[in-house]
Design a protein around this motif. Sequence first.
Motif, short mmCIF file in Angstrom:
data_model
loop_
_atom_site.label_atom_id
_atom_site.label_comp_id
_atom_site.label_asym_id
_atom_site.label_seq_id
_atom_site.Cartn_x
_atom_site.Cartn_y
_atom_site.Cartn_z
N LEU A 49 -1.27 11.29 6.16
CA LEU A 49 -0.77 10.08 6.69
C LEU A 49 -2.03 8.85 6.57
N SER A 50 -3.07 9.42 6.83
CA SER A 50 -4.29 8.54 6.70
C SER A 50 -4.67 7.89 5.54
N GLN A 51 -3.91 8.45 4.23
CA GLN A 51 -3.97 8.00 2.84
C GLN A 51 -3.05 6.75 2.70
N ALA A 52 -2.24 6.30 3.72
CA ALA A 52 -1.21 5.29 3.36
C ALA A 52 -1.72 3.98 2.55
N SER A 53 -2.77 3.55 3.24
CA SER A 53 -3.37 2.28 2.64
C SER A 53 -3.83 2.77 1.21
N SER A 54 -4.68 3.98 1.00
CA SER A 54 -5.08 4.09 -0.26
C SER A 54 -3.77 4.13 -1.55
N TYR A 55 -2.66 4.45 -0.98
CA TYR A 55 -1.42 4.43 -2.09
C TYR A 55 -0.78 3.13 -1.68
N ALA A 56 -1.42 2.06 -1.13
CA ALA A 56 -0.54 0.79 -1.15
C ALA A 56 -1.66 -0.36 -1.44
N PRO A 57 -2.24 -0.14 -2.70
CA PRO A 57 -3.61 -1.17 -2.80
C PRO A 57 -2.91 -2.85 -2.90
N PHE A 58 -3.87 -3.35 -2.72
CA PHE A 58 -3.58 -4.79 -2.91
C PHE A 58 -2.84 -5.07 -1.85
N ALA A 59 -2.58 -4.79 -0.50
CA ALA A 59 -1.82 -5.07 0.50
C ALA A 59 -2.22 -5.97 1.30
N THR A 60 -3.76 -6.04 1.50
CA THR A 60 -4.56 -6.69 2.58
C THR A 60 -6.02 -6.95 1.94
N SER A 67 -10.60 4.07 5.85
CA SER A 67 -11.58 5.06 5.43
C SER A 67 -11.77 6.33 6.12
N GLY A 68 -11.51 6.18 7.85
CA GLY A 68 -11.74 7.23 8.45
C GLY A 68 -11.94 6.89 10.03
N ALA A 69 -12.74 7.88 10.82
CA ALA A 69 -12.80 7.40 12.32
C ALA A 69 -14.22 8.22 12.47
N VAL A 70 -14.81 7.43 13.83
CA VAL A 70 -15.54 8.22 14.64
C VAL A 70 -14.96 8.99 15.56
N ALA A 71 -15.44 10.31 15.47
CA ALA A 71 -14.34 11.37 16.39
C ALA A 71 -15.55 12.16 16.92
N ILE A 72 -15.05 12.74 18.08
CA ILE A 72 -15.75 13.69 19.03
C ILE A 72 -15.13 14.91 18.93
N ASN A 73 -16.02 16.20 18.95
CA ASN A 73 -15.34 17.51 19.06
C ASN A 73 -14.58 17.64 20.50
N ARG A 74 -13.35 18.09 20.38
CA ARG A 74 -12.50 18.10 21.55
C ARG A 74 -13.19 18.99 22.79
#
Length: 349
Positions: free
Chosen positions: A95-106, A231-238
Amino acid sequence: MGASLAPTSLSAQETINLTVASSHPLVIPWVGMIKSVFMARTDEILAETGNYEISWNEAFGGSLYKANATLTSVEEGITDIGWVFSFLEAAKLPLSQASSYAPFATANPPVQLDVMEELFETNDAFRNEWEQYNLKVLGFTGTDMYDIYTKEPIEGIDDIDGMKLSAPGVLGTWLRGTGANAVDGALTTFYTDIQTGVSDGVLSLALGALPTKLYEVAPYISRFDAGVAFSGAVAINRDTWDSLPEEVQNAMIQAGKDYTEAHGKDLLERHEAAMEKMVELGADQDPPVTVTVMPEEERVKWVNKLPNLAGEWAEPLEAQGIPANEFLAAYMDGLRERGEEPARDWDAE
């Protein structure tokens, strides 16, 4: 590596040892801001009470892992905190790829990040696809606008037909229908790929091209303003997260929000400055850096060359029970509600 607590003074202040890492170097803006914004704000907030301080073990620039292992390295605790590069994790973070498959959207990074932040809070499927990998998301990252950087000049989108162009992960799909051949890569590999002839240029962004000096080997910059992408996220190990005191957790949550906001503004404000700087730095090289603003009709032509990328992306995910169409619609609606006008209504095709 996990967090460890140890008293540092008679004042009972506790020091928490944490490793923070990334595959990319600090000169990449969104990586540098992990230190200058996220870490700095966490320290600042904790200093207000003086109960805790963090001893940061920094491992930026790929010293612990490369771009193809950003998710597993946080998941497995190779680092406590790290930037997860979602472009290269299409199978695990669909699902995190949605914007990559909808280019020129913003072309508005702050707006896009605001939409993604809201979706993370309101869309269970989106949030769960991240949290299932033993991590907690603290801040979000995106891109500035994408353009085409080449060794030879082009006059329009038709001229990339037959070219080999490097692109990061799923963004290679933006070249479909143009006749160009996508070469998978990342900012850490683009320069060498062009230099050695693996590719004739790149689909890249100004804030990444400037610090990695892509303009030296691909001096012809064709501005199509293809839009921005999540493009992603800053995350911490749970496991690390669960071991932290509530006060430290709250500090990091606030610092993560501040990071996302500052990063979005930075992407918007520094894009033009980065373009100008590349022209300045490349003025004396041979050939000099040249920026060509493509006519609107060339941008439209590129958009219309693309197949139904969003539909092709969503169909197999829906077959797996992943609500891709619902998520895409929520993403596009979020943009429209904030005043954006996508060049193509991907959710209606």
